[in-house]
Motif scaffolding. Sequence first.
Motif, PDB file in Angstrom:
ATOM      1  N   ALA A 144       0.686  -1.077   0.350  1.00 31.31           N
ATOM      2  CA  ALA A 144       0.398   0.126  -0.119  1.00 31.31           C
ATOM      3  C   ALA A 144       0.870   1.051   0.042  1.00 31.31           C
ATOM      4  N   GLU A 145       1.540   1.172   1.391  1.00 30.57           N
ATOM      5  CA  GLU A 145       2.416   2.542   0.815  1.00 30.57           C
ATOM      6  C   GLU A 145       3.639   2.764  -0.395  1.00 30.57           C
ATOM      7  N   ARG A 146       4.055   1.350  -1.010  1.00 32.59           N
ATOM      8  CA  ARG A 146       4.652   1.363  -2.227  1.00 32.59           C
ATOM      9  C   ARG A 146       3.315   1.880  -3.879  1.00 32.59           C
ATOM     10  N   PHE A 147       2.701   1.193  -4.073  1.00 32.53           N
ATOM     11  CA  PHE A 147       2.212   1.199  -5.255  1.00 32.53           C
ATOM     12  C   PHE A 147       1.062   1.934  -4.459  1.00 32.53           C
ATOM     13  N   GLY A 168      -1.662  -2.364 -14.121  1.00 29.02           N
ATOM     14  CA  GLY A 168      -0.647  -0.922 -14.438  1.00 29.02           C
ATOM     15  C   GLY A 168       0.345  -1.075 -13.136  1.00 29.02           C
ATOM     16  N   ILE A 169       0.219  -1.909 -12.146  1.00 30.19           N
ATOM     17  CA  ILE A 169       1.731  -2.311 -11.238  1.00 30.19           C
ATOM     18  C   ILE A 169       2.022  -3.780 -11.801  1.00 30.19           C
ATOM     19  N   THR A 170       3.481  -3.700 -11.993  1.00 28.08           N
ATOM     20  CA  THR A 170       3.912  -4.694 -13.008  1.00 28.08           C
ATOM     21  C   THR A 170       4.676  -6.234 -11.773  1.00 28.08           C
ATOM     22  N   LEU A 183       6.226  -5.934  -8.130  1.00 32.21           N
ATOM     23  CA  LEU A 183       5.906  -6.613  -6.826  1.00 32.21           C
ATOM     24  C   LEU A 183       6.669  -7.664  -6.341  1.00 32.21           C
ATOM     25  N   THR A 184       6.964  -7.358  -7.447  1.00 32.15           N
ATOM     26  CA  THR A 184       8.258  -8.485  -7.535  1.00 32.15           C
ATOM     27  C   THR A 184       9.374  -7.836  -6.245  1.00 32.15           C
ATOM     28  N   LEU A 194       7.943  -8.133  -2.436  1.00 37.07           N
ATOM     29  CA  LEU A 194       7.652  -9.189  -2.188  1.00 37.07           C
ATOM     30  C   LEU A 194       8.207 -10.319  -1.664  1.00 37.07           C
ATOM     31  N   GLY A 195       9.537 -10.118  -3.184  1.00 35.94           N
ATOM     32  CA  GLY A 195      10.614 -11.087  -3.152  1.00 35.94           C
ATOM     33  C   GLY A 195       9.796 -12.504  -4.448  1.00 35.94           C
ATOM     34  N   GLU A 196       8.972 -13.236  -4.674  1.00 36.93           N
ATOM     35  CA  GLU A 196       9.131 -14.377  -4.721  1.00 36.93           C
ATOM     36  C   GLU A 196       7.030 -13.959  -4.953  1.00 36.93           C
TER      37      GLU A 196
END
Length: 339
Positions: free
Chosen positions: A84-87, A193-195, A199-200, A203-205
């Motif tokens: 949430a903070e990032r996107f 739109g957020i690729t 996300l990786t 989140l890592g994996e």
Amino acid sequence: MKTKVLTQSDMEQAARILREGGLVGIPTETVYGLGANALDDTAVANIFIAKGRPQDNPLIIHIPEAAWLERYCTDVPDTAWRLAERFWPGPMTMVLPRSALVSDRVTAGLDTVGIRCPGHELCREIIRLAGVPVAAPSGNTSGRPSPTTAAHMMEDMDGKIDAIVDGGPCGVGVESTIIDLTCTPPRLLRPGGITLEQLTEVLGEVEIDPAVRRQMRAGEKPKAPGMAYRHYAPKAPVTVVAGDAGATADYILSHAKGGDGVICFDEYSDRFLGCHVIAVGKFEDKQEQARHIFDALRAFDHTEVSAIWAQCPDSSGIGLAVVNRLSKAAGFHVIEVEP
Ligand code: AMP
Ligand code: MG
């Protein structure tokens, strides 16, 4: 019912209609949404009627700020706050465990809820003024391409909803990325739109749900029922041609009949003489292609074309979303050509 067309100066009116249980077309940065008060069972039921949407296909709820997450989700994990903070505000929906407040009709009986804080300022303002979370699927008739302008939404919804707010054309053009945080590793249910790459990073994996890239097989149960439905489809059948751009253009040229529809990159638009050609952006500009892909699919319904051929980009970045929407519009009829 007469559908009112509202503008930026009518936000209070749009909010009031939502609060009182009506249906409002709302602009978002992804596509136009068909909004209703997510806490009002009857209003939410009316979304399904207006769209002709199957009852088992859950809706996303829209909130004006991340702080509202805890009202409608239980056990918000740390990863959700970080995403949430990032996107947010932005084109990303998180699937989280639901709270009892959310209508069963919104979640289609699932024990999870899809939730998003949209990037479109006007949209957030309407929700804030309404003071309630807004359930909103895309504002198209079920199965048709999603609307990216108020006029496109009116094609499907005029006379079926109380009002629509015209906030101009949508900036992203494809629906939000959906990431399911209730499983390990988190799972990408719908690219947008957020690729995947973005996300990786956080989140890592990340696992990609199989339904993103291929048809669900007999006996396979999709994570969300909506993923199995035919989607985004214009009236004429679509064939997606994937591979090297020059080779896909050659393939289409040698297979399309005069009068067929062609969706192509700008660089190839003068090659398909005798066809109905819609260019969706330069080969390198996948953001632009995303912005125009639904308009192109929808435009063919105003023509007599009996087949549609589409060049498609590679799957990196927002390309994954464009490939996914085209493939679904084609019922996953995708031809891979060699260079
Ligand atoms: P739309 O944006 O109109 O395509 O509809 C919302 C999409 O979100 C549908 O594809 C749903 O399947 C998906 N969705 C909504 N809630 C959930 C949920 N709780 N779990 C998984 N997917 C969901
Ligand atoms: Mg939809």
